[in-house]
Scaffold this active site. Structure first.
Site, PDB file in Angstrom:
ATOM      1  N   LYS A   1      32.070   1.251  -4.352  1.00 14.89           N
ATOM      2  CA  LYS A   1      32.657   0.029  -3.781  1.00 14.89           C
ATOM      3  C   LYS A   1      31.710  -1.169  -3.853  1.00 14.89           C
ATOM      4  O   LYS A   1      32.143  -2.309  -3.755  1.00 14.89           O
ATOM      5  CB  LYS A   1      33.072   0.269  -2.328  1.00 14.89           C
ATOM      6  CG  LYS A   1      31.925   0.459  -1.355  1.00 14.89           C
ATOM      7  CD  LYS A   1      32.437   0.619   0.067  1.00 14.89           C
ATOM      8  CE  LYS A   1      31.290   0.786   1.042  1.00 14.89           C
ATOM      9  NZ  LYS A   1      31.749   0.939   2.433  1.00 14.89           N
TER      10      LYS A   1
ATOM     11  N   GLY B   1      11.945   3.024  17.063  1.00  8.11           N
ATOM     12  CA  GLY B   1      11.917   4.180  16.165  1.00  8.11           C
ATOM     13  C   GLY B   1      10.629   4.230  15.383  1.00  8.11           C
ATOM     14  O   GLY B   1      10.312   3.290  14.653  1.00  8.11           O
TER      15      GLY B   1
ATOM     16  N   VAL C   1       9.979   7.106   9.516  1.00  5.35           N
ATOM     17  CA  VAL C   1       9.593   6.501   8.238  1.00  5.35           C
ATOM     18  C   VAL C   1       9.955   5.013   8.184  1.00  5.35           C
ATOM     19  O   VAL C   1       9.111   4.167   7.896  1.00  5.35           O
ATOM     20  CB  VAL C   1      10.260   7.252   7.063  1.00  5.35           C
ATOM     21  CG1 VAL C   1      10.004   6.529   5.752  1.00  5.35           C
ATOM     22  CG2 VAL C   1       9.734   8.682   6.979  1.00  5.35           C
TER      23      VAL C   1
ATOM     24  N   GLY D   1      10.734   2.868  10.565  1.00  4.44           N
ATOM     25  CA  GLY D   1      10.057   2.083  11.582  1.00  4.44           C
ATOM     26  C   GLY D   1       8.610   1.779  11.250  1.00  4.44           C
ATOM     27  O   GLY D   1       8.166   0.622  11.340  1.00  4.44           O
TER      28      GLY D   1
ATOM     29  N   HIS E   1     -13.235  12.800 -12.054  1.00  6.41           N
ATOM     30  CA  HIS E   1     -14.106  12.079 -11.119  1.00  6.41           C
ATOM     31  C   HIS E   1     -14.405  10.690 -11.677  1.00  6.41           C
ATOM     32  O   HIS E   1     -14.696  10.561 -12.852  1.00  6.41           O
ATOM     33  CB  HIS E   1     -15.419  12.855 -10.939  1.00  6.41           C
ATOM     34  CG  HIS E   1     -16.436  12.126 -10.109  1.00  6.41           C
ATOM     35  ND1 HIS E   1     -16.387  12.090  -8.739  1.00  6.41           N
ATOM     36  CD2 HIS E   1     -17.530  11.394 -10.477  1.00  6.41           C
ATOM     37  CE1 HIS E   1     -17.395  11.373  -8.282  1.00  6.41           C
ATOM     38  NE2 HIS E   1     -18.109  10.941  -9.312  1.00  6.41           N
TER      39      HIS E   1
END
Length: 468
Positions: free
Chosen positions: A45, A185, A188, A190, A445
């Site tokens: 839609k 909240g 995630v 928030g 490294h």
């Protein structure tokens, strides 16, 4: 309508698969199904790409990256670079964000067309176990996939008005940086908005009713994030639930169950997302549901043999990559391929705040519950011992959870760019790797990826850049 053929003028057309919803789960099923030779109709839609592309993953990460650039400009002198931070041009931020979305959207439209998927733009409704009605026509299919996604939720008595009390949808198009914000909240959504707005210069307070931020993560990860947020000046109130919100002369006042009050310019309601299923004909066609979610088995089949469902519409992890996997699983099952149920514990999870929180597998508490406390070993590797993390000036840890003398069943990471390290962590968990097997692999490294290798070296009993 584009791609495939015009079904409006051909009532005899019966597709192999009719998909209601063009978000992550729906379009993944469409692309994979078409690739496997299925004749597919995709009904949407709004815009193909759904929440993730237009109102979720992509735009929020663009905001977070803009915030990261702002922080780097403010803090550049510590790296010997003289830069001046003059503020946030929110119109410029939106232009950048919208440009990212537009490019991905154009590419996705091209993919749908190139795979010869029949794309129908319009609001669809399930009209029988094998059909969807849209734009006054009935689209028939041998199988129907429901993938109508989710919308931001609120709490009883709390009306999201799009003015001072807003959802994440509103926050993504806000025409200003709020001077102050309360975020209801601490999951995630928030903490990601808290992180971005703080970087933009807002005073932020997070209200979380449970006892930790990102409460579904390992408790150690939550505590590390809370420590980092305190250092950044992000305030939070934990362990007390919301009671009410009301307008003040120039903002919003939030009252908690214990009577404590907070005031700010805006209130962002980030209490999760609920399924889009009301009024779409699901119950009328006998589809089993619970609290608005469509119930499915491990192969994403509903109780109606010709109907499957995926994504945020079903009660699994609300993550775009989970939607992709579920959509692909349905397409492959319908095409006759052998499919394997998804191990949701083995799905990587990332919260893209600063610092990032990334994990795969189960928490230490869950491991003890499953295997027994005496059968679980946990090891923490501090990023202070990792050269690249020191260069990036990020703090954090990698925590490994292992079944004693067995496989690593949880990897929990906190630190900047840890989301980029979760790929190897996913392989470690899903291939049931032993610490000694990972320790044998040579990690480049200096990289942050090396920290994963070092953590496993330590867990295997031969630590290098870590204390015994």
């Amino acid at each position: 309508m584009h791609g495939g053929r015009d079904v409006a003028n051909d009532a005899s057309t019966v597709f192999d698969l009719v998909i209601l919803g063009g978000g992550s789960g729906g379009y993944a099923a469409a692309l994979r199904g078409a690739q496997l030779g299925l004749d597919v109709a995709l009904i949407e839609k709004d815009k193909v790409g759904g929440t993730c592309l237009h109102r979720g993953c992509i735009p929020t990460k663009a905001l977070l990256h803009a915030g990261e650039i702002a922080d780097q400009a403010r803090e550049s002198e510590q790296f010997g670079v003289k830069a001046t931070f003059e503020g946030i041009d929110i119109a410029g931020v939106h232009k950048y964000k919208d440009g990212v979305i537009a490019g991905l959207y154009k590419g996705l439209q091209g993919l749908v067309a190139s795979r010869k998927v029949t794309y129908i733009e319009g609001e669809g409704r399930l009209s029988s176990p094998t059909s969807v009605d849209v734009n006054g026509q009935r689209v028939q299919g041998r199988h129907v996939l429901l993938a109508t996604g989710s919308v931001p939720k609120s709490l009883p008595g709390l009306e999201i008005d799009g003015n001072r009390i807003i959802s994440s949808d509103h926050a993504l198009v806000l025409d200003r940086v709020p001077k102050s914000a309360i975020i209801l909240g601490g999951g995630v959504i928030g903490v990601e908005f808290a992180s971005a707005w703080k970087s933009f210069g807002s005073e932020v307070t997070v209200i979380e009713g449970l006892k930790h931020l990102v409460p579904v993560e390992d408790e150690n990860s939550s505590k590390l994030l809370e420590r980092a947020f305190r250092k950044r000046g992000i305030k939070f109130n934990l362990g007390t639930f919301f009671s009410k919100a009301e307008y003040t002369a120039d903002g919003v006042k939030v009252t908690l169950a214990d009577g404590k009050e907070f005031e700010a310019e805006v209130l962002l309601v980030a209490v999760g997302r609920g399924p889009v299923s009301a009024g779409l004909g699901y119950e009328e066609q006998g589809v089993a549901m619970d609290r608005g979610y469509v119930l499915v088995d491990e192969y994403m089949r509903t109780n109606v043999p010709t109907i499957s469902a995926v994504g945020d519409l079903v009660p699994t992890l609300q993550l775009a990559h989970v939607g992709f996997a579920e959509g692909i699983l349905v397409a492959e099952r319908l095409a006759g391929l052998k499919t394997v149920p998804i191990d949701y514990d083995g799905v990587p999870r990332v919260t893209y705040c600063h610092p990032e929180v990334a994990s795969v597998g189960i928490t230490e508490a869950k491991a003890k519950e499953i295997y027994g406390a005496d059968k679980v070993v946990a090891l923490k590797y501090n990023l202070a011992g990792n050269g690249k993390s020191k260069i990036l000036n990020t703090a954090g840890e990698i925590k490994l959870v292992q079944v004693k003398d067995g496989a690593v069943v949880g990897v929990h990471m906190v630190g900047d760019r840890m989301g980029e390290q979760v790929g190897e962590a996913q392989l470690i968990y899903n291939w049931e790797a032993l610490p000694a097997e990972v320790a044998q692999l040579i990690h480049a490294h200096p990289t942050q990826n090396e920290a994963l290798g070092e953590a496993h070296l330590a867990l295997a009993g031969k630590p290098l850049h870590a204390h015994d």
